[in-house]
Design a protein around this motif. Structure first.
Motif, short mmCIF file in Angstrom:
data_model
loop_
_atom_site.label_atom_id
_atom_site.label_comp_id
_atom_site.label_asym_id
_atom_site.label_seq_id
_atom_site.Cartn_x
_atom_site.Cartn_y
_atom_site.Cartn_z
N SER A 17 40.53 71.41 11.90
CA SER A 17 39.53 71.85 11.04
C SER A 17 38.66 70.84 10.54
O SER A 17 37.52 71.10 10.20
CB SER A 17 40.02 72.66 9.78
N ILE A 18 38.78 69.45 11.02
CA ILE A 18 37.84 68.56 10.75
C ILE A 18 36.85 68.28 11.61
O ILE A 18 36.04 67.31 11.40
CB ILE A 18 38.85 67.07 10.37
N ILE A 19 37.16 68.69 13.00
CA ILE A 19 36.38 68.64 13.99
C ILE A 19 34.60 68.70 13.76
O ILE A 19 33.87 67.77 13.99
CB ILE A 19 36.76 69.29 15.24
N PRO A 20 34.37 69.85 12.99
CA PRO A 20 32.84 69.85 12.55
C PRO A 20 32.44 68.82 11.98
O PRO A 20 31.10 68.56 12.24
CB PRO A 20 32.87 71.40 11.92
N LEU A 21 33.03 68.31 10.99
CA LEU A 21 32.57 67.28 10.04
C LEU A 21 32.61 65.90 11.08
O LEU A 21 31.41 65.09 10.74
CB LEU A 21 33.32 67.10 9.12
N ILE A 22 33.49 65.84 11.75
CA ILE A 22 33.57 64.49 12.79
C ILE A 22 32.46 64.57 13.51
O ILE A 22 31.69 63.63 14.00
CB ILE A 22 35.00 64.60 13.36
N LYS A 23 32.15 65.72 13.96
CA LYS A 23 30.94 65.96 14.93
C LYS A 23 29.64 65.53 14.44
O LYS A 23 28.86 64.93 15.08
CB LYS A 23 30.93 67.71 15.55
N LYS A 24 29.47 65.81 13.16
CA LYS A 24 28.45 65.20 12.25
C LYS A 24 28.27 63.73 12.43
O LYS A 24 27.29 63.19 12.18
CB LYS A 24 28.33 66.03 10.97
N LEU A 25 29.06 63.12 12.32
CA LEU A 25 29.60 61.77 12.26
C LEU A 25 29.22 61.32 13.73
O LEU A 25 28.63 59.94 13.76
CB LEU A 25 30.77 61.15 11.66
N ASN A 26 29.42 61.74 14.80
CA ASN A 26 29.46 61.72 16.05
C ASN A 26 28.84 62.45 16.97
O ASN A 26 29.38 63.04 17.74
CB ASN A 26 30.97 61.14 16.63
N PRO A 27 27.62 62.70 16.77
CA PRO A 27 26.94 63.68 17.40
C PRO A 27 26.77 63.55 18.93
O PRO A 27 26.55 64.68 19.71
CB PRO A 27 25.50 63.92 16.99
N THR A 28 27.02 62.48 19.47
CA THR A 28 26.90 62.23 20.82
C THR A 28 28.29 62.36 21.74
O THR A 28 28.11 62.23 22.88
CB THR A 28 26.27 60.76 21.21
N ILE A 29 29.16 62.45 20.93
CA ILE A 29 30.47 62.72 21.66
C ILE A 29 31.05 63.96 21.73
O ILE A 29 30.74 64.72 20.85
CB ILE A 29 31.68 61.86 20.76
N PRO A 30 31.08 64.54 22.92
CA PRO A 30 31.39 66.00 23.17
C PRO A 30 32.82 66.49 22.33
O PRO A 30 33.57 65.71 22.07
CB PRO A 30 31.74 65.93 24.60
N GLU A 31 32.37 67.60 21.98
CA GLU A 31 33.47 68.00 20.91
C GLU A 31 34.92 68.20 21.70
O GLU A 31 35.85 67.87 21.03
CB GLU A 31 33.10 69.60 20.74
N THR A 32 35.05 68.26 22.97
CA THR A 32 36.07 68.51 23.83
C THR A 32 36.95 67.01 23.79
O THR A 32 38.00 66.80 23.64
CB THR A 32 35.83 68.78 25.21
N THR A 33 35.98 65.90 23.74
CA THR A 33 36.32 64.77 23.60
C THR A 33 37.10 64.36 22.31
O THR A 33 37.90 63.56 22.15
CB THR A 33 35.45 63.52 24.27
N LEU A 34 36.46 64.77 21.35
CA LEU A 34 36.87 64.63 19.94
C LEU A 34 38.30 65.29 19.56
O LEU A 34 39.13 64.76 19.09
CB LEU A 34 35.72 65.24 18.87
N ASN A 35 38.29 66.60 20.36
CA ASN A 35 39.72 67.15 20.37
C ASN A 35 40.75 66.30 20.98
O ASN A 35 41.90 66.20 20.16
CB ASN A 35 39.49 68.48 20.61
N ILE A 36 40.59 65.86 22.13
CA ILE A 36 41.33 65.19 22.77
C ILE A 36 41.85 63.85 21.94
O ILE A 36 43.17 63.58 21.77
CB ILE A 36 41.19 64.70 24.09
N ARG A 37 40.75 63.21 21.44
CA ARG A 37 41.02 61.94 20.70
C ARG A 37 41.87 62.18 19.51
O ARG A 37 42.91 61.59 18.97
CB ARG A 37 39.76 61.28 20.39
#
Length: 143
Positions: A17-37
């Motif tokens: 559930s935090i991924i949408p907020l993390i995406k705002k902090l890291n807009p250049t990192i693909p969401e799939t990468t954020l999920n894996i990390r």
């Protein structure tokens, strides 16, 4: 104090559930990468406190609890973010006080963090929180 605000540890099975907020902090990192990390981080002991208003996630503070020779057992806030429409209401201070209290409950003796040199607003905030700059954070790609 706004009683519609709740701060709590987000269970590991709900951390996605935090991924949408993390995406705002890291807009250049693909969401799939954020999920894996995120999955890798959870396996390494990552935790996250959620700031909720009427059950809506409006802020986060990632947490690492670790021990290092020079500081001992400490809690490290990571990727602290509050949605812009909820800023300037003292919620960041409330969230961090929760983090400090949680750290004490976990027998931590200090809190430390990393903040980008270019993040002037963040640096000012952390200094107002009582943090002191004690070193540099270096990075070297291993590619």
């Amino acid at each position: 104090m706004d009683t519609s605000i709740e701060i709590k540890l987000i269970p590991n099975d709900k951390l996605i559930s935090i991924i949408p907020l993390i995406k705002k902090l890291n807009p250049t990192i693909p969401e799939t990468t954020l999920n894996i990390r995120l999955e890798e981080m959870i396996a390494q002991g990552y935790q996250c406190a959620g700031l909720y208003k009427e059950n809506k996630l409006i802020g986060i503070c990632g947490l690492w609890i670790m021990t290092k020779f020079y500081v001992g057992k400490h809690i490290e806030p990571d990727n602290v973010f509050i949605l812009p429409e909820y800023r300037k209401q003292g919620l960041g201070k409330r969230l961090l006080q929760w983090v400090y209290d949680y750290g004490l409950f976990q027998d931590c003796i200090a809190s430390e963090l990393n903040c980008y040199v270019s993040n002037e607003t963040g640096n000012t905030f952390w200094e107002q929180e009582g943090f002191e700059k004690i070193g540099y954070h270096y990075q070297k790609p291993l590619e």
